[in-house]
Scaffold this motif. Structure first.
Motif, PDB file in Angstrom:
ATOM      1  N   LEU A  18     -20.472 -19.730   8.449  1.00 26.20           N
ATOM      2  CA  LEU A  18     -18.899 -19.317   8.992  1.00 26.20           C
ATOM      3  C   LEU A  18     -18.820 -18.615   7.970  1.00 26.20           C
ATOM      4  CD1 LEU A  18     -17.291 -22.977   9.714  1.00 26.20           C
ATOM      5  CD2 LEU A  18     -17.881 -21.098  11.412  1.00 26.20           C
ATOM      6  N   PRO A  19     -18.439 -17.573   7.287  1.00 32.10           N
ATOM      7  CA  PRO A  19     -18.764 -16.570   6.309  1.00 32.10           C
ATOM      8  C   PRO A  19     -16.686 -16.913   5.371  1.00 32.10           C
ATOM      9  CG  PRO A  19     -19.502 -14.671   7.699  1.00 32.10           C
ATOM     10  CD  PRO A  19     -19.221 -16.296   8.248  1.00 32.10           C
ATOM     11  N   GLY A  20     -16.036 -16.359   6.367  1.00 29.02           N
ATOM     12  CA  GLY A  20     -14.627 -16.007   6.286  1.00 29.02           C
ATOM     13  C   GLY A  20     -13.734 -17.160   6.116  1.00 29.02           C
ATOM     14  N   SER A  21     -12.343 -17.046   6.065  1.00 30.67           N
ATOM     15  CA  SER A  21     -11.632 -18.283   6.269  1.00 30.67           C
ATOM     16  C   SER A  21     -10.745 -17.328   6.734  1.00 30.67           C
ATOM     17  CB  SER A  21     -11.035 -18.229   4.042  1.00 30.67           C
ATOM     18  OG  SER A  21     -10.111 -17.482   4.262  1.00 30.67           O
ATOM     19  N   ALA A  49     -14.401 -20.170   8.416  1.00 27.27           N
ATOM     20  CA  ALA A  49     -14.260 -19.601   9.948  1.00 27.27           C
ATOM     21  C   ALA A  49     -15.077 -17.913  10.111  1.00 27.27           C
ATOM     22  CB  ALA A  49     -12.976 -18.768  10.280  1.00 27.27           C
ATOM     23  N   ARG A  50     -15.828 -17.965  11.114  1.00 20.80           N
ATOM     24  CA  ARG A  50     -16.539 -16.844  11.352  1.00 20.80           C
ATOM     25  C   ARG A  50     -14.583 -15.847  12.980  1.00 20.80           C
ATOM     26  NH1 ARG A  50     -21.440 -18.189  13.406  1.00 20.80           N
ATOM     27  NH2 ARG A  50     -20.672 -18.458  15.075  1.00 20.80           N
ATOM     28  N   LEU A  51     -14.839 -14.817  12.718  1.00 20.51           N
ATOM     29  CA  LEU A  51     -14.406 -13.996  13.812  1.00 20.51           C
ATOM     30  C   LEU A  51     -15.610 -13.123  14.546  1.00 20.51           C
ATOM     31  CD1 LEU A  51     -11.978 -13.169  15.149  1.00 20.51           C
ATOM     32  CD2 LEU A  51     -11.764 -11.321  13.908  1.00 20.51           C
ATOM     33  N   TYR A  52     -15.569 -13.022  15.452  1.00 30.16           N
ATOM     34  CA  TYR A  52     -16.431 -12.899  16.647  1.00 30.16           C
ATOM     35  C   TYR A  52     -16.701 -11.575  17.769  1.00 30.16           C
ATOM     36  CZ  TYR A  52     -18.464 -16.908  17.709  1.00 30.16           C
ATOM     37  OH  TYR A  52     -18.218 -18.028  18.597  1.00 30.16           O
ATOM     38  N   TRP A  75     -11.548 -12.149  21.368  1.00 29.74           N
ATOM     39  CA  TRP A  75     -12.243 -12.535  19.617  1.00 29.74           C
ATOM     40  C   TRP A  75     -12.639 -14.319  20.787  1.00 29.74           C
ATOM     41  CZ3 TRP A  75     -13.917  -9.001  17.088  1.00 29.74           C
ATOM     42  CH2 TRP A  75     -12.865  -7.955  16.606  1.00 29.74           C
ATOM     43  N   PHE A  76     -13.351 -14.333  19.501  1.00 31.39           N
ATOM     44  CA  PHE A  76     -14.063 -15.745  19.585  1.00 31.39           C
ATOM     45  C   PHE A  76     -13.532 -16.150  17.931  1.00 31.39           C
ATOM     46  CE2 PHE A  76     -17.373 -16.174  23.277  1.00 31.39           C
ATOM     47  CZ  PHE A  76     -15.763 -16.987  24.237  1.00 31.39           C
ATOM     48  N   VAL A  77     -13.522 -16.694  17.285  1.00 33.18           N
ATOM     49  CA  VAL A  77     -13.307 -17.512  16.018  1.00 33.18           C
ATOM     50  C   VAL A  77     -13.791 -18.617  16.125  1.00 33.18           C
ATOM     51  CG1 VAL A  77     -11.698 -18.915  14.361  1.00 33.18           C
ATOM     52  CG2 VAL A  77     -11.198 -16.943  15.635  1.00 33.18           C
ATOM     53  N   THR A  78     -14.990 -19.631  15.538  1.00 33.74           N
ATOM     54  CA  THR A  78     -15.007 -20.499  14.956  1.00 33.74           C
ATOM     55  C   THR A  78     -15.256 -21.067  13.800  1.00 33.74           C
ATOM     56  OG1 THR A  78     -17.546 -19.854  16.589  1.00 33.74           O
ATOM     57  CG2 THR A  78     -17.834 -21.518  14.503  1.00 33.74           C
ATOM     58  N   LEU A  79     -14.427 -22.319  13.865  1.00 31.68           N
ATOM     59  CA  LEU A  79     -13.844 -23.287  13.042  1.00 31.68           C
ATOM     60  C   LEU A  79     -14.862 -24.393  12.925  1.00 31.68           C
ATOM     61  CD1 LEU A  79     -10.818 -22.965  13.876  1.00 31.68           C
ATOM     62  CD2 LEU A  79     -11.604 -21.336  12.306  1.00 31.68           C
ATOM     63  N   PRO A  80     -15.086 -25.658  11.569  1.00 30.48           N
ATOM     64  CA  PRO A  80     -15.753 -26.418  11.624  1.00 30.48           C
ATOM     65  C   PRO A  80     -15.503 -26.862  12.011  1.00 30.48           C
ATOM     66  CG  PRO A  80     -15.187 -25.493   9.119  1.00 30.48           C
ATOM     67  CD  PRO A  80     -14.307 -25.088  10.685  1.00 30.48           C
ATOM     68  N   TYR A  81     -16.549 -28.061  12.608  1.00 26.70           N
ATOM     69  CA  TYR A  81     -16.270 -29.135  13.690  1.00 26.70           C
ATOM     70  C   TYR A  81     -15.095 -29.850  12.574  1.00 26.70           C
ATOM     71  CZ  TYR A  81     -17.570 -34.071  15.637  1.00 26.70           C
ATOM     72  OH  TYR A  81     -17.372 -35.442  16.623  1.00 26.70           O
ATOM     73  N   GLU A 107     -16.576 -30.520  24.919  1.00 22.85           N
ATOM     74  CA  GLU A 107     -17.542 -29.516  24.706  1.00 22.85           C
ATOM     75  C   GLU A 107     -18.607 -30.902  24.186  1.00 22.85           C
ATOM     76  OE1 GLU A 107     -20.390 -26.900  22.220  1.00 22.85           O
ATOM     77  OE2 GLU A 107     -19.092 -25.883  23.166  1.00 22.85           O
ATOM     78  N   MET A 108     -20.042 -31.429  24.778  1.00 21.68           N
ATOM     79  CA  MET A 108     -20.267 -32.220  24.423  1.00 21.68           C
ATOM     80  C   MET A 108     -21.605 -31.747  23.364  1.00 21.68           C
ATOM     81  SD  MET A 108     -21.919 -33.771  28.196  1.00 21.68           S
ATOM     82  CE  MET A 108     -23.240 -35.497  27.893  1.00 21.68           C
ATOM     83  N   TYR A 109     -22.120 -32.482  22.247  1.00 24.40           N
ATOM     84  CA  TYR A 109     -22.357 -31.985  21.366  1.00 24.40           C
ATOM     85  C   TYR A 109     -22.155 -31.024  20.505  1.00 24.40           C
ATOM     86  CZ  TYR A 109     -26.704 -34.943  22.936  1.00 24.40           C
ATOM     87  OH  TYR A 109     -27.838 -35.860  23.579  1.00 24.40           O
ATOM     88  N   GLN A 110     -20.929 -31.129  20.506  1.00 23.49           N
ATOM     89  CA  GLN A 110     -19.845 -29.634  19.591  1.00 23.49           C
ATOM     90  C   GLN A 110     -20.182 -30.432  18.069  1.00 23.49           C
ATOM     91  OE1 GLN A 110     -15.790 -30.476  19.945  1.00 23.49           O
ATOM     92  NE2 GLN A 110     -15.462 -28.508  19.318  1.00 23.49           N
ATOM     93  N   THR A 111     -21.249 -28.980  17.382  1.00 22.34           N
ATOM     94  CA  THR A 111     -21.293 -28.434  16.506  1.00 22.34           C
ATOM     95  C   THR A 111     -20.429 -27.232  15.451  1.00 22.34           C
ATOM     96  OG1 THR A 111     -22.663 -26.633  17.187  1.00 22.34           O
ATOM     97  CG2 THR A 111     -23.577 -28.713  17.183  1.00 22.34           C
ATOM     98  N   ALA A 112     -19.191 -27.503  16.466  1.00 25.65           N
ATOM     99  CA  ALA A 112     -18.328 -26.834  16.148  1.00 25.65           C
ATOM    100  C   ALA A 112     -17.302 -26.428  17.134  1.00 25.65           C
ATOM    101  CB  ALA A 112     -18.813 -25.031  15.735  1.00 25.65           C
TER     102      ALA A 112
END
Length: 126
Positions: A18-21, A49-52, A75-81, A107-112
């Motif tokens: 997660l390189p951004g914020s 965060a990561r935006l892609y 777009w998707f944004v990934t944030l910490p679990y 989601e099962m086994y959610q990592t983020a």
């Protein structure tokens, strides 16, 4: 089946990607100074965060002056679990506001936490 330690290791690895914020904004009531309240967006925290892009789609649309090409990018944004965001919130990333369309909270086994977002207006001017 994953153990708790394996799942924690996967989450730690995910956080390293997660390189951004992002600034999380939430709709709140603020005093108007005259005994009442007005609704406004307020920053409630900053998070990694990561935006892609999810997909890019282009199409031609007939207009009065001829055909125009319209493009749409989702777009998707990934944030910490464990991040606390909902579709009622919005994110500010790199001086641009993103409305949250959907959050994957089941989601099962959610990592983020992954949010589907779309751009809201233009970038903010300072």
């Amino acid at each position: 089946m994953l153990t708790a330690a394996e799942l924690a290791a996967l989450r730690a690895t995910q956080n390293q990607a997660l390189p951004g914020s992002a600034v999380i904004e939430r709709y709140t009531l603020q005093s108007d100074g005259m005994g009442g309240y007005e609704q406004a967006w307020a920053a409630v925290g900053t998070i990694a965060a990561r935006l892609y892009p999810q997909n890019v789609r282009s199409m031609a649309e007939n207009t009065a002056g001829g055909a125009a090409v319209i493009s749409e990018t989702r777009w998707f944004v990934t944030l910490p679990y464990g991040s606390t965001v909902t579709a009622a919130d919005r994110l500010v990333i790199d001086n641009r506001t993103w409305e949250i369309y959907e959050v994957n909270n089941s989601e099962m086994y959610q990592t983020a936490v992954r949010c589907e977002v779309y751009a809201f207006g233009e970038e903010r001017r300072v």
